[in-house]
Design a protein around this motif. Structure first.
Motif, PDB file in Angstrom:
ATOM      1  N   LEU A 283       0.983  -1.358  -0.269  1.00 32.64           N
ATOM      2  CA  LEU A 283      -0.115   0.552   0.172  1.00 32.64           C
ATOM      3  C   LEU A 283       0.819   1.354  -0.105  1.00 32.64           C
ATOM      4  CD1 LEU A 283      -3.176   1.566   0.356  1.00 32.64           C
ATOM      5  CD2 LEU A 283      -2.884   1.238   2.416  1.00 32.64           C
ATOM      6  N   VAL A 284       2.102   1.166   1.007  1.00 29.94           N
ATOM      7  CA  VAL A 284       2.757   2.520   0.919  1.00 29.94           C
ATOM      8  C   VAL A 284       3.617   3.030  -0.233  1.00 29.94           C
ATOM      9  CG1 VAL A 284       5.590   3.319   1.325  1.00 29.94           C
ATOM     10  CG2 VAL A 284       3.289   1.952   3.479  1.00 29.94           C
ATOM     11  N   VAL A 285       4.254   1.756  -1.473  1.00 30.99           N
ATOM     12  CA  VAL A 285       4.351   2.097  -2.708  1.00 30.99           C
ATOM     13  C   VAL A 285       3.370   2.384  -3.640  1.00 30.99           C
ATOM     14  CG1 VAL A 285       5.585   0.366  -4.034  1.00 30.99           C
ATOM     15  CG2 VAL A 285       6.372  -0.216  -1.890  1.00 30.99           C
ATOM     16  N   ALA A 286       2.047   1.408  -3.334  1.00 29.10           N
ATOM     17  CA  ALA A 286       0.764   2.405  -4.538  1.00 29.10           C
ATOM     18  C   ALA A 286       0.679   3.169  -3.827  1.00 29.10           C
ATOM     19  CB  ALA A 286       0.090   1.078  -3.717  1.00 29.10           C
ATOM     20  N   ILE A 287       1.009   3.953  -2.933  1.00 35.07           N
ATOM     21  CA  ILE A 287       0.601   5.695  -3.384  1.00 35.07           C
ATOM     22  C   ILE A 287       2.009   6.399  -3.294  1.00 35.07           C
ATOM     23  CG2 ILE A 287       0.146   7.461  -1.306  1.00 35.07           C
ATOM     24  CD1 ILE A 287      -1.843   5.497  -1.013  1.00 35.07           C
ATOM     25  N   VAL A 288       2.848   5.700  -3.362  1.00 34.50           N
ATOM     26  CA  VAL A 288       4.214   6.821  -3.560  1.00 34.50           C
ATOM     27  C   VAL A 288       4.282   7.036  -5.400  1.00 34.50           C
ATOM     28  CG1 VAL A 288       6.610   6.595  -4.527  1.00 34.50           C
ATOM     29  CG2 VAL A 288       5.865   6.227  -1.981  1.00 34.50           C
ATOM     30  N   ILE A 296      10.335   5.402  -7.687  1.00 37.04           N
ATOM     31  CA  ILE A 296      10.419   3.984  -6.544  1.00 37.04           C
ATOM     32  C   ILE A 296      11.480   3.170  -7.104  1.00 37.04           C
ATOM     33  CG2 ILE A 296       8.519   3.546  -5.859  1.00 37.04           C
ATOM     34  CD1 ILE A 296       9.415   4.350  -3.083  1.00 37.04           C
ATOM     35  N   ASN A 297      12.790   3.335  -5.993  1.00 32.60           N
ATOM     36  CA  ASN A 297      13.238   1.784  -6.111  1.00 32.60           C
ATOM     37  C   ASN A 297      12.501   1.125  -5.068  1.00 32.60           C
ATOM     38  OD1 ASN A 297      14.958   1.598  -8.451  1.00 32.60           O
ATOM     39  ND2 ASN A 297      15.936   3.518  -7.255  1.00 32.60           N
ATOM     40  N   THR A 298      12.355  -0.193  -5.228  1.00 35.01           N
ATOM     41  CA  THR A 298      11.529  -0.945  -4.508  1.00 35.01           C
ATOM     42  C   THR A 298      12.962  -2.202  -3.820  1.00 35.01           C
ATOM     43  OG1 THR A 298      10.148  -2.690  -6.094  1.00 35.01           O
ATOM     44  CG2 THR A 298       9.394  -0.899  -4.825  1.00 35.01           C
ATOM     45  N   TYR A 299      13.173  -3.375  -2.768  1.00 38.83           N
ATOM     46  CA  TYR A 299      13.743  -4.225  -2.233  1.00 38.83           C
ATOM     47  C   TYR A 299      13.148  -5.329  -1.443  1.00 38.83           C
ATOM     48  CZ  TYR A 299      16.477  -0.031  -3.880  1.00 38.83           C
ATOM     49  OH  TYR A 299      17.880   1.027  -4.433  1.00 38.83           O
ATOM     50  N   SER A 300      13.655  -6.281  -2.063  1.00 39.75           N
ATOM     51  CA  SER A 300      13.049  -7.542  -1.315  1.00 39.75           C
ATOM     52  C   SER A 300      14.360  -8.082  -1.110  1.00 39.75           C
ATOM     53  CB  SER A 300      11.841  -8.265  -2.083  1.00 39.75           C
ATOM     54  OG  SER A 300      11.967  -8.308  -2.826  1.00 39.75           O
ATOM     55  N   SER A 306      12.231 -22.080  -0.313  1.00 39.65           N
ATOM     56  CA  SER A 306      11.104 -21.945   0.679  1.00 39.65           C
ATOM     57  C   SER A 306      10.381 -21.991   0.440  1.00 39.65           C
ATOM     58  CB  SER A 306      12.401 -21.447   1.977  1.00 39.65           C
ATOM     59  OG  SER A 306      11.199 -20.198   2.674  1.00 39.65           O
ATOM     60  N   ALA A 307       9.258 -22.757   0.482  1.00 37.87           N
ATOM     61  CA  ALA A 307       8.233 -22.089   0.134  1.00 37.87           C
ATOM     62  C   ALA A 307       7.738 -21.188   1.310  1.00 37.87           C
ATOM     63  CB  ALA A 307       7.217 -23.170   0.875  1.00 37.87           C
ATOM     64  N   GLU A 308       8.398 -20.035   2.378  1.00 44.39           N
ATOM     65  CA  GLU A 308       7.764 -19.196   3.596  1.00 44.39           C
ATOM     66  C   GLU A 308       8.311 -17.897   2.123  1.00 44.39           C
ATOM     67  OE1 GLU A 308       8.985 -20.465   7.198  1.00 44.39           O
ATOM     68  OE2 GLU A 308       9.008 -21.830   6.274  1.00 44.39           O
ATOM     69  N   SER A 309       9.281 -17.806   1.253  1.00 41.99           N
ATOM     70  CA  SER A 309       9.492 -16.971   0.980  1.00 41.99           C
ATOM     71  C   SER A 309       8.963 -15.934   0.182  1.00 41.99           C
ATOM     72  CB  SER A 309      10.365 -17.345  -0.081  1.00 41.99           C
ATOM     73  OG  SER A 309      11.083 -16.145  -0.979  1.00 41.99           O
ATOM     74  N   GLU A 310       8.231 -14.988   0.416  1.00 43.16           N
ATOM     75  CA  GLU A 310       7.762 -13.529  -0.562  1.00 43.16           C
ATOM     76  C   GLU A 310       7.763 -13.285  -1.839  1.00 43.16           C
ATOM     77  OE1 GLU A 310       4.388 -12.630   2.530  1.00 43.16           O
ATOM     78  OE2 GLU A 310       5.639 -11.383   2.622  1.00 43.16           O
ATOM     79  N   HIS A 311       9.060 -13.256  -2.068  1.00 40.30           N
ATOM     80  CA  HIS A 311       9.835 -12.061  -3.267  1.00 40.30           C
ATOM     81  C   HIS A 311       8.712 -12.423  -4.888  1.00 40.30           C
ATOM     82  CE1 HIS A 311      11.670 -16.558  -4.175  1.00 40.30           C
ATOM     83  NE2 HIS A 311      11.542 -16.682  -5.700  1.00 40.30           N
ATOM     84  N   GLU A 312       8.620 -13.559  -4.763  1.00 39.51           N
ATOM     85  CA  GLU A 312       7.934 -13.677  -5.955  1.00 39.51           C
ATOM     86  C   GLU A 312       6.372 -12.836  -5.677  1.00 39.51           C
ATOM     87  OE1 GLU A 312       8.610 -15.168  -8.923  1.00 39.51           O
ATOM     88  OE2 GLU A 312       9.437 -16.693  -8.763  1.00 39.51           O
ATOM     89  N   GLU A 313       5.873 -12.697  -4.990  1.00 38.09           N
ATOM     90  CA  GLU A 313       4.919 -11.977  -5.049  1.00 38.09           C
ATOM     91  C   GLU A 313       5.037 -10.523  -4.860  1.00 38.09           C
ATOM     92  OE1 GLU A 313       5.401 -14.834  -3.047  1.00 38.09           O
ATOM     93  OE2 GLU A 313       3.062 -15.696  -2.309  1.00 38.09           O
ATOM     94  N   ALA A 314       6.351 -10.148  -4.015  1.00 32.39           N
ATOM     95  CA  ALA A 314       6.728  -8.994  -4.412  1.00 32.39           C
ATOM     96  C   ALA A 314       7.549  -8.733  -5.766  1.00 32.39           C
ATOM     97  CB  ALA A 314       8.466  -8.564  -3.438  1.00 32.39           C
ATOM     98  N   ARG A 315       7.334  -8.952  -6.126  1.00 30.26           N
ATOM     99  CA  ARG A 315       8.076  -9.210  -8.133  1.00 30.26           C
ATOM    100  C   ARG A 315       6.726  -8.663  -8.631  1.00 30.26           C
ATOM    101  NH1 ARG A 315      11.863 -14.251  -9.401  1.00 30.26           N
ATOM    102  NH2 ARG A 315      13.977 -13.376  -8.375  1.00 30.26           N
ATOM    103  N   ALA A 316       5.640  -9.448  -8.520  1.00 29.23           N
ATOM    104  CA  ALA A 316       4.122  -9.357  -8.928  1.00 29.23           C
ATOM    105  C   ALA A 316       3.784  -7.674  -9.160  1.00 29.23           C
ATOM    106  CB  ALA A 316       3.231 -10.173  -8.759  1.00 29.23           C
ATOM    107  N   ALA A 318       5.157  -5.032  -7.906  1.00 33.96           N
ATOM    108  CA  ALA A 318       6.219  -4.158  -8.173  1.00 33.96           C
ATOM    109  C   ALA A 318       6.237  -3.776  -9.348  1.00 33.96           C
ATOM    110  CB  ALA A 318       7.978  -4.896  -7.784  1.00 33.96           C
ATOM    111  N   LYS A 319       5.568  -4.948 -10.266  1.00 33.41           N
ATOM    112  CA  LYS A 319       4.920  -4.855 -12.089  1.00 33.41           C
ATOM    113  C   LYS A 319       4.142  -4.011 -12.129  1.00 33.41           C
ATOM    114  CE  LYS A 319       4.820  -7.918 -15.720  1.00 33.41           C
ATOM    115  NZ  LYS A 319       4.999  -9.354 -16.153  1.00 33.41           N
ATOM    116  N   HIS A 320       2.830  -4.484 -10.853  1.00 33.46           N
ATOM    117  CA  HIS A 320       1.385  -4.137 -11.097  1.00 33.46           C
ATOM    118  C   HIS A 320       2.066  -3.015 -11.046  1.00 33.46           C
ATOM    119  CE1 HIS A 320      -2.688  -4.300 -10.384  1.00 33.46           C
ATOM    120  NE2 HIS A 320      -2.573  -3.241  -9.686  1.00 33.46           N
ATOM    121  N   LEU A 321       2.445  -2.381  -9.726  1.00 33.72           N
ATOM    122  CA  LEU A 321       2.575  -0.713  -9.614  1.00 33.72           C
ATOM    123  C   LEU A 321       3.459   0.245 -10.953  1.00 33.72           C
ATOM    124  CD1 LEU A 321       2.116  -1.330  -5.686  1.00 33.72           C
ATOM    125  CD2 LEU A 321       0.444  -0.446  -7.514  1.00 33.72           C
TER     126      LEU A 321
END
Length: 625
Positions: A283-288, A296-300, A306-316, A318-321
């Motif tokens: 949401l913060v990145v979406a506001i920006v 803005i540059n985003t980092y993850s 690991s199935a617990e990793s959220e990096h794929e979601e973060a990529r998606a 960032a691409k959407h925004l």
């Protein structure tokens, strides 16, 4: 952000040069907090010295150097943090004829607090810890921001009064008292962190979030002129929030968040954002991107295998925004790095996400000096899974009996929440481990139960209140500050804007929760205006250490080596038999809990590391003297 320190020689045994040298050593224990510049100010009348390590963010010129005196102001300031609405204060002061030498936000403070009155604290929108010293009055004002994003510790013995951003600064004091506080050990075992106002050391305390203290130095005495609180987060239905149209309420929240994010974009150095797969940072990145129309540059970071990793979601996301996303795949070795984390913490923190936060900060710092984050969303809006579970159980007596084995008729909300979903060990377990729970700890546990059992507000509000005041400053914000500042990275949190929080504080239960699974409801509805609504219902993975970063056998083996050895530091607080049985019980099939063994191991390693750090600081002081 920076590192600050101050010292008052109560017995006036040190010359100004000696006092300045000692403060320099204390200050330089925190070079990581401010690698860009350093300063010391010594009162010409003796007794007091202030120090500062600078991470230059606003006005990079020498005019922004601290400790800072201002034209026409009788006070001296050492300041850590950012005042986001400093320009409004500056404009008002300029209209009154005040002359400024810098563009720094710090320079407004000597003028605003020239009389050391705490009233204007409520007008500051920022994250901060600072001291204002009046040499003529021999008085000092200390203050800390609303949620405790910036730390402020105080040490006092018969010889010195001192304050600092990190505890290890006090190690340089020739009279530093190393006595560990047994009550804090008990609280750490209960919670996995050291909650304020106490600390791991008996003579060190924290100035609590949203608090101030005005002190007078009279001979060898330190007198409290005034002390109090200028901000408290207390969640409850407020008519000014709950009785307005829901669409208007969402617009009000969104407008304030846009303003808060815009204020936190002000920087003279490169700025980016942490981005996980979660709602808050997204949401913060979406506001920006969508509201402020800023690049803005985003980092993850992602965890290999690991199935617990959220990096794929973060990529998606960032691409959407349309953000410029950067990520790194890592395979952290938790066992190899736990000692490193224990060494850099100024107090033990058993949150295993210290390690990934440290690695993410290191990665982002290669390109930026400031990042935005989503910290605060879960506490302010009710986002944790433990809130969901407690709310569902409280609404269903059968669940209370099924999950906890309690009689629903005699069960209170604290019985549900203060289970192992909130505690690391239960009070009865810590009582057995320590062969008696300290009375002050018992009293404190009772005070937590009072908050959670208060019938005047919703159970959801009670959980939000206790976590915003205890867990967030003690565990979450302490972790983020210490791990990010190891890399001189400033982290800003728009969701912790005081005016935004004031609105969140007054929300109804229905704004935060819809059974059986919808947590932080209104925040997700706002986020859905920028992101696909189905993303709001993804499982919350958190940012803890992934399971493949440690092996149970390795953790148990290291615990056995550390805790069962004759030189185990925890033997001063827990018996050898208790430690042995704890390791043995965790070794049994189905009994191992990384949430219990990691904090215990962290505590032992932290205790082992401190004597050498204290000796190094003592040597530094002897050389400087």
């Amino acid at each position: 952000m920076c590192g600050i320190v101050g010292l008052y020689d109560l017995k006036r045994r040190f010359s100004p040069d000696q006092l300045g040298a000692l403060v320099s050593v204390m200050r330089d224990a925190m070079v990581h907090r401010g690698p860009d510049d350093a300063g010391v100010w010594v009162d010409p009348n003796g007794g007091c010295a202030l120090g500062h390590r600078r991470l230059s963010i606003i006005d990079l010129r020498p005019e922004g150097r601290q400790p800072m005196e201002a034209v026409g102001a009788p006070s001296v300031v050492t300041f850590n943090g950012e005042i986001y609405n400093f320009q409004q204060h500056r404009d008002r002061l300029t209209a009154k004829g005040v002359v400024f030498r810098s563009r720094s936000d710090t320079e407004i403070l000597p003028h605003i607090f020239r009389d050391l009155e705490p009233g204007p604290l409520s007008t500051l929108n920022g994250m901060f810890a600072f001291s204002v010293w009046r040499p003529d009055l021999r008085e000092m004002l200390l203050a800390r921001d609303s949620f405790g994003k910036k730390p402020l510790y105080i040490y006092q013995d018969d010889d010195f009064f001192a304050f600092a951003s990190e505890i290890q600064a006090f190690y340089a004091l020739p009279t530093f008292d190393q006595t560990i506080d047994r009550e804090t050990i008990a609280e750490y075992l209960l919670l996995g962190y050291c909650p304020g106002p106490g600390t791991i050391y008996k003579r060190v305390r924290q100035l609590e979030p949203g608090c101030f203290a005005r002190l007078r130095f009279a001979g060898e005495r330190v007198e409290t002129v005034a002390a109090g609180r200028f901000f408290t987060f207390a969640a409850m239905d407020r008519p000014s929030v709950t009785q307005i149209d829901k669409r208007a309420l969402k617009e009000r929240l969104k407008d304030r968040l846009i303003s808060a994010t815009a204020q936190r974009m002000i920087s003279d150095v490169p700025l980016g954002a942490f981005l996980s797969g979660g709602v808050d940072s997204s949401l913060v990145v979406a506001i920006v991107r969508r509201e402020l129309q800023k690049e803005i540059n985003t980092y993850s970071i992602g965890f290999e295998g690991s199935a617990e990793s959220e990096h794929e979601e973060a990529r998606a996301i960032a691409k959407h925004l349309g953000a410029h996303h950067h990520d790194a795949m890592i395979k952290p070795d938790g066992i190899a790095m736990i000692n490193q984390i224990a060494n850099v913490l100024d107090q033990p923190n058993g949150d295993s996400s210290c390690l990934p936060t440290y690695l993410l900060s290191e990665f982002a710092r290669k390109q930026v000096t400031v990042v935005l984050s989503g910290d605060g969303g879960d506490e302010l809006f009710g986002g944790y899974g433990r809130y969901r579970d407690t709310m569902n159980e409280w609404a269903d007596p059968a669940l209370i009996r099924q999950v906890h084995g309690f009689d629903p008729k005699s069960t209170q909300p604290a019985d549900l929440y203060m289970s192992l979903r909130w505690h690391i060990w239960l009070p009865a377990q810590v009582d057995a481990m320590m062969q008696g729970l300290p009375q002050k700890t018992r009293d404190r546990v009772d005070s937590w139960r009072v908050i959670l059992n208060d019938p005047s507000t919703s159970v959801m509000h009670r959980m939000r209140t206790i976590d915003a005041n205890l867990y967030m400053p003690g565990a979450v914000l302490a972790k983020v500050d210490r791990m990010s500042m190891q890399h001189a990275l400033e982290v800003r949190s728009p969701l912790l804007d005081p005016q935004f929080a004031e609105i969140a504080m007054g929300l109804s239960e229905a704004d935060c929760w819809a059974a059986p699974n919808m947590t932080k409801k209104i925040l997700k509805e706002i986020a859905s205006e920028y992101l696909p609504s189905e993303w709001m219902f993804r499982s919350k993975k958190g940012f803890g250490l992934p399971a493949n970063a440690w092996a149970m056998d390795d953790v148990i083996s290291l615990c056995g080596q550390m805790l069962n050895s004759s030189d185990a530091r925890l033997r001063d607080y827990l018996s050898a038999d208790v430690l042995r049985k704890t390791v043995e019980s965790q070794s049994r099939k189905g009994q191992f809990s990384i949430y219990q063994m990691w904090p215990l191991l962290m505590l032992e390693l932290w205790l082992r590391a401190q004597p050498a750090k204290i000796e190094r600081m003592s040597q530094e002081h002897r050389r400087a003297a």
